[in-house]
Each structure stands twice: as structure tokens, then as C-alpha cells.
Design a protein around this motif. Structure first.
Motif, PDB file in Angstrom:
ATOM      1  N   UNK A 171       0.828  -1.216   0.000  1.00 46.49           N
ATOM      2  CA  UNK A 171       0.000   0.000   0.000  1.00 46.49           C
ATOM      3  C   UNK A 171       0.860   1.262   0.000  1.00 46.49           C
ATOM      4  N   UNK A 206       1.727   1.753  -3.455  1.00 46.81           N
ATOM      5  CA  UNK A 206       0.613   2.236  -4.278  1.00 46.81           C
ATOM      6  C   UNK A 206       0.087   3.598  -3.839  1.00 46.81           C
ATOM      7  N   UNK A 207       0.630   4.106  -2.753  1.00 44.55           N
ATOM      8  CA  UNK A 207       0.219   5.446  -2.325  1.00 44.55           C
ATOM      9  C   UNK A 207      -1.010   5.464  -1.447  1.00 44.55           C
ATOM     10  N   UNK A 208      -1.492   4.295  -1.034  1.00 45.84           N
ATOM     11  CA  UNK A 208      -2.667   4.305  -0.161  1.00 45.84           C
ATOM     12  C   UNK A 208      -2.281   4.560   1.276  1.00 45.84           C
ATOM     13  N   UNK A 209      -1.059   4.143   1.611  1.00 44.91           N
ATOM     14  CA  UNK A 209      -0.548   4.417   2.947  1.00 44.91           C
ATOM     15  C   UNK A 209       0.634   5.351   2.776  1.00 44.91           C
ATOM     16  N   UNK A 210       0.658   6.359   3.595  1.00 47.05           N
ATOM     17  CA  UNK A 210       1.751   7.325   3.467  1.00 47.05           C
ATOM     18  C   UNK A 210       2.829   6.990   4.486  1.00 47.05           C
ATOM     19  N   UNK A 213      -3.266  -3.511 -10.037  1.00 49.95           N
ATOM     20  CA  UNK A 213      -3.308  -3.923  -8.635  1.00 49.95           C
ATOM     21  C   UNK A 213      -4.623  -4.624  -8.324  1.00 49.95           C
ATOM     22  N   UNK A 223      -6.652  -5.611  -5.170  1.00 47.83           N
ATOM     23  CA  UNK A 223      -6.665  -5.440  -3.718  1.00 47.83           C
ATOM     24  C   UNK A 223      -7.134  -6.701  -2.997  1.00 47.83           C
TER      25      UNK A 223
END
Lengths: 245, 410, 260
Positions: free
Chosen positions: A45, A48-52, A77, A79
Motif C-alpha cells: 500500500x 501504491x500510495x494508499x498508505x503514506x 493492482x 486489492x
């Protein structure tokens, strides 16, 4: 292709990623393994930029991608949990995906592969779990992206579909794709993977080829090798790592 | 019989042949009003031809007819009073009066009628006069079709449009009155009729009754005055078919009733006034078939009011219907149409089966703290009103319409 | 952006609850009209109903819709789309649907009943605009709440609390303050109280048309000018815009920092 440098991430007090350093080069299928909570999904993630991430760098094709989004044009991707908008149909989601991502698509091949055509005009909420996963896979793979990331792809699939899907992935590999798969089904990893990336406690425990891991652990099967690692980890929680570059 | 009629006709023609009409203008035989007036006798006519005449303190005591033509204007030479009628049977028609200035010692007017009867003041125009028409001890006179426009700014510096004091049997009809302190002022005036006037933009009251009895006002329109009509200390006033519109402000009412008795208020329309009717200590008043449309309050009662009847009226979309700040005795409130009524009519007799309580708790709150107007129609206020309706603590239990109409009274 | 907006609108519009919500407005408006035959009476009743209901439904739909869309949003995040783009589009679908419900449920029947020909037209237009504005503001707030709290029960409870506060408690406190300080000049306090609550502002804009005569009866010179003059309306509109803009900015900020 992907380089992750000293990646850290905490969710409140839970320190999930404790300095991940990985480099993934070239083509082939990489199995991303590790026990629950080892940070596999979080790492993906982050990519993929979902979690910073709290700190660290992630490079994709040589560019730092934290805070960027255009690079995802080259990523397909799947999920882990896919609960889609319940009131849309599979066909609408495919249309939506087409409008979001540019480039050639091959949804027909995937629809044929999974024999989905009769299910596409139903609302997602009316589909079975397996069919939902198939739509999901179609959405993830319909664009011919050079990098494919699959989070638990076999969830809900029947054996025949799994087999067809594996064949499809092998074909993709031959076409020069990089594929990253996380799974808890060792036989699937063993069957598909050229390389193994094993995470433990938010760090990379092993990276290398499948045969090398078996050799190191002196085991015949991946399942046993992994079990042994986890077992020994329980006895002596030292941080000895095996990384083969 | 025929002969008698003939002789009357003959006599009249002789009489009219004797009456003389004199024209006044700069090139006429008579260059000024005085020249003409001095040679006039009862029944003569003086015709002012166009132009402005600088005059002051004219006294007319012969029964003449004074006519203004082509916009002839009497202008107060030094801002004092213009003309006084001191005899009976004077007619003034079509003349313009202007330039009477504010005076703190003398109530100067365009026309003053003093102790006279059978006068007629018609179709005249009064431009920016301190007082326009001032009637003192006048009787049986007509004030009709005049246009009375003042420029009042402050109450203390301004006079009334039509001011009547100790008069009887007046007819004030079809005038337009604006920009004065009171549009029409009646003090000790009895048996008089006020009809079809349009009184607007006056600082204090559009129409004002003090100590006057047995008067009627019918079909007038009162708009944007401090208070539309104030009726005080008077008896047996009939108010019918008038229109009270947009009298806005803190102490602005469509109609103000103070200490009056035996009046009837019938078929009037009150729309968009801050308070349509404000009543203080008034008894035996009959409110019938009036329309109260979109006023802040329809009726505010304060002080003891007895034996009033409020029947067959329409209360349409007023912010608040009623406020009662004192105990009411023997009042009848029945068969009105209330647009806020939410009851039902199961027996289909056209009357609601549950009573309507026109006094809400919020009515009180708003009376106490005017600023709370901003909470009008809020959910909180609705809830509080509902709670109060279920178990009244502040609102009077005895003010209600037991049989409200289901449809508008036509 | 347009495409996601379109599909999230489709998603909303096919939800059973949206139909129920729209049907509620339709039925209420039509039955009120049949009972009274009077456009202004219907408008006054609908004002009371929509001012209470649009914020509540905005909050409830907003939170549940966000929770239901979480995975969809995640899926969108793995696509070449900026976060802002995703959030605003997904939110947009919700907002458009809510507004459409009010317009169809209240607007259509009123048009049919000939509201265009009456003097109540301006009230009608303000009512619809305000109903939409409140839907937009409160569903946006709901989105923020749901983003902030991953726990559904908690998010929903907070949304309901927000509704109670803005729709009821706030006015109660204002009334209390007005009663306690009634001997002091209250103009500024009152104006401040109005512009801090979007529901109050919407209501004031409507009653400025509906109850102008009552509003004009008031002592405070400042309040009278505020209510009577265009600058008051201007201030209210400005404040409403702020009420939309601030949550949008927080949506952007929260959206850029949230982990999925």
C-alpha cells in the motif's frame, strides 16, 4: 524496477514497517510472504500510495513516487478485500476503469478466461464471492501494465479458475511482466514464484530465489521452510537475516 | 303643481343670473384675489387663472366659490397661513397651496376652516404645507379628492395633513395624504365619514382618532405609516373594508386601539404589518371577516380587554397569531380560519374537531426578547411550542378557538 | 474526474434509501398540498421539514456512503488518480444525488402545482437552494467524520450528535443567551449566532422572505439593517460559502494524509 529504502510506518503505537530495504529488479514472479501482521500489505500500500510512509524512499523506475500518482498507469493492482460499489455492474466498473486508465485493454480475454460474460450485467452485490473476485481480477489485469501486484488473488476462486489464472500469469511472465503476489497459500507461491521476499516483523527476512530459501532451510517444500523460520524465530527472536541480492 | 315647479325654476335662474364669475390673472380685470374678492358677493365665483399668487392670511367669510385653473397656486408670502374660511357655504376647488412653513408657536395651515359649515374643499393640492387643511369647530363639510403631500422628517417639526378639532358631520373622501405627522387627525370629531383615502408614508399615524365618537372609515388604504390607524379614547367607530399594509417597525402597528369601546372592525385586510392590531384596554369590539396576511403578529392584546368577539376572520401565514399579555374576560374567539391549524375534521362539518390555540410560547419569548425573532420557525422553537401546547405553563388555557374553520372564510 | 463522478452518482442513485428519501419528500409535498391547496402553506411546512431533514440525511447518508465506498476508494487509489480527484468525485456523486432528491421530491410537485405563477416563487427558489446547500455542507461534514473515524458505529453516532447540535441544541443555547442577556444590546451576538450555523442561515434567508414583517419589527438598529439590507444577505451567503469551503479544505488535508 522498484527500490524501497529504509521504509518506516507506524499506525499509532503499532510499528508495522521497521526499515524495509528492498530492490526488485527485472521480470518474473515474486512471492511476497510473511505471517499475519508482518507488513506485506502495508508495504504494497505504501508503494501504491494508499498508505503514506513515515520515512524512507520508494523509487519506481528510478523516480521517487511518494505523493505521486501518474506512475500507477504502469501498475495493475488487485486489492485484498474487494467490496465494490454494490449497485454498479461489472460492465460499468470495466467501463469506469477504461476511462480512468489509458491504453489498450484486454478485458474480453479475461472475461472469456473466467467465463464471466453472463455475470457482467448484474449488480456487484448480487454476485457470489468468487465471481466478484473474478471481476476484480479482470479490473486489475485488463490493462497491459508492466507491473502487476496481486494481494491474495486466489481468495474465493474455485480450483479450475485458479488453474486458469495461474496459466494466465505464467503467460504474462513470459511476456516480460513483473508480478508481485502475496498469498498465504504456500503451494500457490511455490508453484508460481521465481523469487521469494519474506517479511518478518516489519523487516525483510529473506530475499532470493525459491531454491535458495529451500537450500538454506534444508527443507523440501516452501511450506516447511516457512514454518521452520517462524518456529526458530519463536525460540530465539534474533534478527538474523538472509538476503540474497 | 306644474306652476309651482315652474316658478321655482324661474326664481333659480334669476338667482344664478345674479351670481357673477370673476377671473383673476395678470391681464384680467382683476389682477389679484383681493381685488376680485372685495367686489364679490355671496354666490359669486372667483376663478384663479394659471400662475403663482403670493398671498397670506386671506380670510374668506362670503359664501363664494374659489376655483383654481391651469395649476393656479397660492404660495404663502412669508411662510405663514394662507387662507381661512370663516363663513358658511364656501367652496374651494382645484387650487394649489404651497409654502406654509413649520412654526413652533402657530399651527399654520394651507386652509383653515373656522366655525363654518357647508364648505367644500375639492381637488386641491397641498405641497409641503406644515398643516394642509385645519378644521376647527367645522360642521357639515366635505374634503374630497385632494392631494396632500408633505415633506415631514421629524415628528416634532411636522403637522397633520387633515387636522380636525371639535367638528361634526365631516366627509373626508378620496384624498391622497402623505409625508405628514398624521395623515388625518380627528380630535373630538363626531358623526363623520372617512372613505377611500390613501394615506401613506406619514411619520406617526395614517389616521388618528382621539375622543371621537360615532365615526366611520371605510375603504381606505394605509401604507407604510408609523402606525396605520390609531383609535384612542373613542366610541362606536366603524372600521370597514380598509387596507392596512406594510406598517413596519418596533412600535409599528396596522391598527392601534387604545381605550375604545363598541367598535366594529369588519372586512379589513391587514397584510405585512409588524403587528396587525395592537389592542390596549378596549371592550366590546367586534372583529369580523378580516384577513390577517403575513403579519409579524396578527393581534396583540395588552391590558384588560373584555367582551370582544373574534369571529370568521382569516389568519393567513402570520409569523405569530396572537399574544395576550393580560387576562382576557368574556371574549369570544370562534370559527376563524388559521393557516397554522393542523387539526382535522372527521365529521365533515367544515369545522376542526380539536381547538386551535393561537397563543404560542414563542410569542411570549419574542415579546420579551425581540432579537429572538431570528429563531422563528426553528426546530427548537417548534419543539418548545409543542411541549407548551401539550402541557401549558406560560400560555393562557382560556384563549382558543374551539371550532376553527377548515377552509378560508370568503 | 467526470467519469468517477458519474459512476458514483449511478451507485448512489440505485440505492434503495435514495428512493425512500425522495419518495418521502414527494409524498409529504403532495399530501400537504392536497390537504391545504395553498402553495404558501405547503412551502412553510416544507421549509420546516427540509431544514431539519436535509442536514440529518446528509450526515447519515454521508457517513454510511463513505464507509460503503471505502474499498472502492482504495481501488481507485491504486489507479493513476490524485487523491483529491478521487475524494471530490466520490463525494460529488453523493452530493448530486442528495440535491437531486430534494429537487425531485419538493421541486417537481411544487412546479406541477403552479408555484411559478405565485408570489411565493422567490421563497420556493430560496428553499430549494438552501435545501441543496445544507445537503452539500452536511454530507461533506459527514465525509470528514467518516474519514476521521474508521469505526462505523462511532462515525454514525458523531454524525447524529452533530445534527442534534446544529439543528436543535445550538438554537436552544442561543435562546438561552438571549434570555439571560436581554438587558444588554444583543445585535452583534445575534448576528454572530446566525452566521455560525448553516442551518440557521438557511432558515434566516427563508424567513427574511416569509416573515419580513416580523423581522422588521425589531429594536436593534444593527439587526434591522442586517436583516433588511443586502449586506446582511451578502454576509450570510459569504458565510455559507465559507461553510462549504472550510470542510472542502479539510477534506483535501485529511485526504492527503489518510492511510487506507
Amino acid at each position: 524496477m522498484i527500490a524501497i529504502k529504509n521504509l518506516h510506518k507506524s499506525f499509532k503505537k503499532n510499528h508495522v514497517l521497521k526499515g524495509i530495504d528492498v530492490e526488485i529488479r527485472g521480470q518474473g514472479i515474486l512471492a511476497l510472504l510473511g505471517p499475519n501482521g508482518s507488513g506485506k500489505t502495508t508495504m504494497l500500500k505504501c508503494f501504491l500510495g494508499m498508505v503514506i510512509p513515515d520515512s524512507g524512499e520508494i523509487l519506481f523506475q528510478g523516480n521517487n513516487i511518494i505523493g505521486q500518482y501518474v506512475y500507477r498507469q504502469s501498475v495493475g493492482y488487485l486489492p485484498q478485500i474487494a467490496k465494490f460499489p454494490e449497485n454498479l455492474t461489472g460492465r460499468e466498473l470495466i467501463e469506469l476503469m477504461k476511462s480512468i486508465k489509458s491504453g489498450e485493454t484486454r478485458e474480453d480475454a479475461l472475461i472469456d478466461l473466467f467465463d464471466l460474460s453472463s455475470e457482467l450485467d448484474k449488480k456487484m452485490s448480487n454476485l457470489s464471492g468468487g465471481n466478484r473476485q473474478k471481476v476484480n481480477i479482470t479490473l486489475a489485469l485488463m490493462h497491459d501494465s508492466p507491473l502487476i501486484i496481486l494481494d491474495e488473488p486466489s481468495a474465493g476462486l474455485d480450483p479450475l479458475s485458479i488453474k486458469k489464472f495461474k496459466d494466465f500469469l505464467r503467460l504474462e511472465k513470459e511476456r516480460g511482466k513483473t508480478i508481485i503476489v502475496t498469498t498465504h497459500i504456500m503451494s500457490l507461491a511455490e508453484d508460481l514464484a521465481d523469487d521469494i521476499l519474506f517479511l518478518l516483523d516489519g523487516q525483510v527476512y529473506f530475499q532470493g530465489s525459491l531454491s535458495r530459501l529451500l537450500e538454506l532451510q534444508m527443507e523440501e517444500s516452501l511450506e516447511n521452510a516457512i514454518a521452520q523460520i517462524l518456529d526458530s524465530k519463536k525460540k530465539s527472536p534474533s534478527h538474523e537475516r538472509y538476503i540474497e541480492v | 303643481m306644474k306652476k309651482v315647479w315652474f316658478s321655482i325654476g324661474f326664481l333659480m335662474s334669476v338667482f344664478s343670473a345674479l351670481a357673477v364669475t370673476r377671473q383673476v390673472c395678470s391681464s384680467c380685470t382683476h389682477a389679484s384675489f383681493h381685488e376680485a374678492y372685495d367686489v364679490s358677493a355671496d354666490g359669486d365665483t372667483i376663478m384663479m387663472m394659471g400662475g403663482q399668487y403670493s398671498v397670506e392670511n386671506i380670510v374668506v367669510d362670503k359664501a363664494i366659490t374659489l376655483i383654481g385653473k391651469e395649476g393656479a397656486t397660492f404660495r404663502a408670502a412669508s411662510g405663514g397661513e394662507i387662507l381661512t374660511i370663516a363663513g358658511d357655504g364656501v367652496t374651494i376647488e382645484g387650487l394649489t397651496f404651497s409654502g406654509v412653513q413649520t412654526n413652533y408657536l402657530k399651527e399654520n395651515a394651507g386652509i383653515r376652516i373656522r366655525r363654518s359649515k357647508n364648505f367644500r374643499i375639492t381637488n386641491c393640492q397641498f405641497d409641503q404645507c406644515f398643516f394642509a387643511i385645519y378644521l376647527e369647530r367645522a360642521r357639515h363639510g366635505v374634503v374630497e379628492g385632494n392631494k396632500i403631500l408633505g415633506n415631514a422628517v421629524r415628528e416634532a417639526d411636522s403637522g397633520n395633513g387633515v387636522h380636525a378639532w371639535y367638528c361634526d358631520s365631516l366627509r373626508i373622501v378620496g384624498n391622497v395624504i402623505a409625508g405628514h405627522r398624521d395623515g388625518i387627525y380627528f380630535e373630538f370629531v363626531d358623526n363623520s365619514f372617512i372613505g377611500d383615502n390613501y394615506s401613506y408614508g406619514n411619520l406617526r399615524y395614517g389616521l388618528h382618532f382621539m375622543f371621537s365618537n360615532d365615526d366611520q372609515y371605510i375603504g381606505n388604504r394605509f401604507e407604510d405609516n408609523g402606525v396605520g390607524v390609531a383609535v384612542m379614547f373613542s366610541r362606536r367607530i366603524e372600521m370597514r373594508e380598509n387596507n392596512f399594509y406594510k406598517n413596519w417597525g418596533n412600535a409599528a402597528y396596522g391598527l392601534l386601539l387604545k381605550e375604545i369601546y363598541d367598535a366594529s372592525i369588519v372586512s379589513n385586510t391587514f397584510s405585512e404589518n409588524s403587528v396587525a392590531i395592537f389592542v390596549e384596554g378596549s371592550n366590546r369590539i367586534q372583529y369580523d371577516r378580516n384577513d390577517f396576511i403575513r403579519n409579524g403578529w396578527a393581534i396583540k392584546f395588552s391590558g384588560g380587554c373584555e367582551e370582544n368577539s373574534i369571529v370568521n376572520n382569516n389568519f393567513l401565514h402570520n409569523s405569530l397569531d396572537m399574544l395576550v399579555s393580560a387576562k382576557l374576560y368574556n371574549n369570544t374567539v370562534v370559527n376563524n380560519y388559521w393557516s397554522a391549524y393542523a387539526g382535522y375534521d372527521l365529521d365533515k362539518d367544515g369545522l376542526g374537531d380539536v381547538p386551535y390555540y393561537p397563543v404560542s410560547l414563542f410569542s411570549y419569548v419574542m415579546n420579551q426578547v425581540p432579537e429572538s425573532v431570528i429563531l422563528l420557525r426553528s426546530l427548537f422553537v417548534d419543539i418548545v411550542n409543542f411541549a407548551e401546547k401539550v402541557s401549558p405553563v406560560f400560555t393562557p388555557r382560556d384563549v382558543f378557538d374551539p371550532a376553527p374553520k377548515m377552509n378560508r372564510v370568503l | 474526474m467526470k467519469d468517477i463522478l458519474r459512476y458514483s452518482f449511478y451507485e448512489m442513485v440505485r440505492s434503495r434509501w435514495v428512493y425512500i428519501y425522495t419518495a418521502f419528500y414527494l409524498i409529504t409535498t403532495i399530501s400537504l398540498w392536497l390537504l391545504s391547496n395553498d402553495n404558501s402553506k405547503v412551502l412553510i411546512s416544507m421549509t420546516n421539514i427540509t431544514l431539519g431533514l436535509t442536514p440529518l440525511i446528509g450526515l447519515l447518508f454521508g457517513t454510511t456512503y463513505y464507509y460503503n465506498s471505502r474499498e472502492f476508494i482504495q481501488m481507485l487509489m491504486s489507479q493513476p488518480l490524485s487523491r483529491w480527484n478521487i475524494f471530490i468525485s466520490v463525494y460529488g456523486g453523493l452530493a448530486i444525488t442528495l440535491c437531486a432528491s430534494v429537487l425531485v421530491g419538493v421541486g417537481l410537485p411544487m412546479l406541477f402545482f403552479g408555484v411559478l405563477q405565485t408570489e411565493t416563487l422567490s421563497i420556493f427558489l430560496i428553499l430549494l437552494t438552501m435545501a441543496c446547500t445544507l445537503s452539500i455542507i452536511f454530507s461533506l461534514i459527514a465525509f470528514l467524520v467518516a474519514m476521521r473515524y474508521d469505526d462505523k458505529v462511532r462515525g454514525l453516532s458523531i454524525s447524529i450528535l452533530i445534527w442534534l447540535t446544529f439543528a436543535i441544541l445550538y438554537d436552544g443555547v442561543v435562546l438561552l443567551l438571549l434570555l439571560v442577556f436581554k438587558d444588554y444590546p444583543l445585535d452583534q451576538l445575534t448576528i454572530g449566532a446566525i452566521v455560525l450555523n448553516p442551518i440557521d442561515m438557511a432558515r434566516i434567508l427563508i424567513i427574511m422572505k416569509l416573515d419580513i414583517s416580523a423581522m422588521m419589527g425589531y429594536t436593534g438598529a444593527v439587526l434591522s439593517t442586517f436583516l433588511g439590507k443586502t449586506w446582511g444577505t451578502g454576509l450570510i451567503i459569504l458565510s455559507i460559502l465559507t461553510w462549504m469551503l472550510l470542510p472542502l479544505l479539510s477534506l483535501r488535508r485529511l485526504g492527503n494524509h489518510k492511510d487506507f
